[in-house]
Design an enzyme around this catalytic site. Structure first.
Site, PDB file in Angstrom:
ATOM      1  CE  LYS A  77       0.285  -8.820  14.727  1.00  0.00           C
ATOM      2  NZ  LYS A  77      -0.593  -9.108  13.773  1.00  0.00           N
ATOM      3  NE  ARG A 111       3.909  -8.101   7.272  1.00  0.00           N
ATOM      4  CZ  ARG A 111       4.563  -7.028   7.236  1.00  0.00           C
ATOM      5  NH1 ARG A 111       5.650  -6.925   6.663  1.00  0.00           N
ATOM      6  NH2 ARG A 111       4.241  -6.214   8.136  1.00  0.00           N
ATOM      7  CB  SER A 158       4.035 -15.727  12.902  1.00  0.00           C
ATOM      8  OG  SER A 158       4.498 -14.302  12.481  1.00  0.00           O
ATOM      9  CB  CYS A 162      -7.003  -6.300   8.617  1.00  0.00           C
ATOM     10  SG  CYS A 162      -5.503  -5.090   7.943  1.00  0.00           S
ATOM     11  CD  GLU A 178      -1.654   5.159  17.659  1.00  0.00           C
ATOM     12  OE1 GLU A 178      -2.868   5.023  17.708  1.00  0.00           O
ATOM     13  OE2 GLU A 178      -1.115   5.818  16.788  1.00  0.00           O
ATOM     14  CB  CYS A 231      -3.216  -6.586   4.984  1.00  0.00           C
ATOM     15  SG  CYS A 231      -3.617  -7.644   6.241  1.00  0.00           S
ATOM     16  CB  CYS A 236      -3.903  -2.344   6.668  1.00  0.00           C
ATOM     17  SG  CYS A 236      -2.671  -3.732   7.225  1.00  0.00           S
ATOM     18  NE  ARG A 248       0.796  -4.545   5.738  1.00  0.00           N
ATOM     19  CZ  ARG A 248       0.786  -5.781   5.790  1.00  0.00           C
ATOM     20  NH1 ARG A 248       1.137  -6.549   6.743  1.00  0.00           N
ATOM     21  NH2 ARG A 248       0.305  -6.683   4.765  1.00  0.00           N
ATOM     22  CE1 TYR A 267      -0.893 -17.933  14.349  1.00  0.00           C
ATOM     23  CE2 TYR A 267       0.831 -16.591  15.639  1.00  0.00           C
ATOM     24  CZ  TYR A 267      -0.071 -16.493  14.697  1.00  0.00           C
ATOM     25  OH  TYR A 267      -0.653 -15.569  13.977  1.00  0.00           O
ATOM     26  CE  LYS A 294      -0.739  -5.088  12.785  1.00  0.00           C
ATOM     27  NZ  LYS A 294      -1.845  -5.531  11.799  1.00  0.00           N
TER      28      LYS A 294
END
Length: 330
Positions: free
Chosen positions: A252, A209, A278, A120, A237, A122, A130, A221, A317, A199
């Site tokens: 996501k 972020r 996150s 990406c 998609e 970004c 992006c 976005r 994570y 996404k």
């Protein structure tokens, strides 16, 4: 023979019996562990909104990699935090960029570790979007086709550095076709694409972020990420990415979109990836620090739910903690 109306359940050996008939399981091999690599030396800085997740410089990165490998985790997803940012994100496709150097270092230390490169712009643009932004009297617009050229350059540069899988997260129209063609022309015909196929424009990305230093400096976005209300659009998609040659399909975020995971699983034979993002991680950590929840139980139940919904792989994570807990349960 008449049976009583009230039947009693025996308690002894209940765990063993449950294991015998368990329909879904999670294994360490299911996890992809994200890592954040930054410029500088001696950096091991905990991300304030993501306890237990750190920024690593190249010279400290081996600490994290050694722990990941020791726990049996077989794959990492690399995010780079560069010093230099500009309008077109040149650090993203610089062969000596932070991501490229990190990939080379990882593959030199642990050749068998599967390295997934997030593709990406970004983190690398000064505006935080992006793709390439053009400003007009009416506002600002993303130039989709110009962005594809730069994203393809980034993917080829990452593959050249040694990335095993390219994971485009930019949501530009036609990105799988463009990157597939670019990789093939550069000789990386066997490098698969893990597409961020579905996404959503989500509030669950906030802590990331901060971690990636990628917040948009203006606007949002929503014009190139999906409306959380749309499920049929998600299928369109995904179908587009299948037709363009994606090798993995990703959803996501994770928790609020398990229905989408199931829809994709029921329709496609490609591996399905879910991103346990996150804020999903941070909310669990915050509640656990307050003593309000059993962190281990919550995390393992969440991950098993993602597998049950149809995910083959989980970017999370929690990967190191979950791997440790699974070892303890053996």
């Amino acid at each position: 023979m008449a049976y009583p109306l009230v039947r009693h359940r025996r308690l002894r050996n209940s765990a063993a019996l449950r294991n015998l008939v368990r329909e879904t399981s999670i294994e360490v091999n299911d996890f992809i562990a994200p890592i954040f690599v930054t410029e500088g030396e001696g950096v091991k800085d905990e991300i304030s909104s993501m306890p237990g997740v750190f920024h690593w410089s190249l010279d400290t990165l081996e600490q994290e990699l050694a722990e990941i490998v020791d726990l049996g985790i077989q794959s990492v997803l690399v995010f780079g935090v560069p010093n230099h940012k500009d309008a077109t994100g040149t650090s993203a496709y610089d062969d000596n960029g932070i991501v490229q150097r990190a990939i080379r270092k990882i593959k030199a230390m642990y050749p068998e570790l599967v390295v997934v490169a997030d593709t990406c712009l970004c983190q690398f643009t000064d505006h935080g979007h992006c793709g390439v932004v053009h400003t007009t009297e009416c506002g600002a617009d993303i130039d989709n086709d110009e962005s594809l050229v730069l994203l393809t350059k980034a993917a080829v540069s990452q593959a050249r550095a040694g990335a095993d899988i390219i994971a485009p997260s930019n949501m530009m129209d036609g990105f799988v076709t463009a990157i597939r063609q670019g990789l093939d022309e550069a000789g990386f015909t066997n490098t698969p694409i893990m597409s961020y196929s579905v996404k959503f424009s989500s509030a669950y990305y906030g802590p990331f972020r901060e971690a990636a230093h990628s917040s948009p400096q203006f606007g949002d976005r929503k014009t190139y990420q999906m409306d959380p209300a749309n499920a049929r659009e998600a299928l369109r998609e995904a179908q587009t990415d299948v037709e363009e040659g994606a090798d993995f399909l990703m959803v996501k975020p994770g928790l609020a979109y398990l229905d989408i995971v199931r829809m994709l699983r029921d329709r496609y034979s490609l591996p399905i990836v879910i991103y346990n993002v996150s804020a999903e991680y941070s909310m669990v950590k915050a509640a656990a620090q307050q003593g309000w929840i059993d962190e281990k139980a919550i995390v393992l139940e969440t991950l098993i739910g993602m597998k049950r919904a149809g995910a083959d792989l989980i970017i999370t994570y929690h990967a190191k903690d979950a791997a440790r807990w699974l070892q303890e349960n053996r």
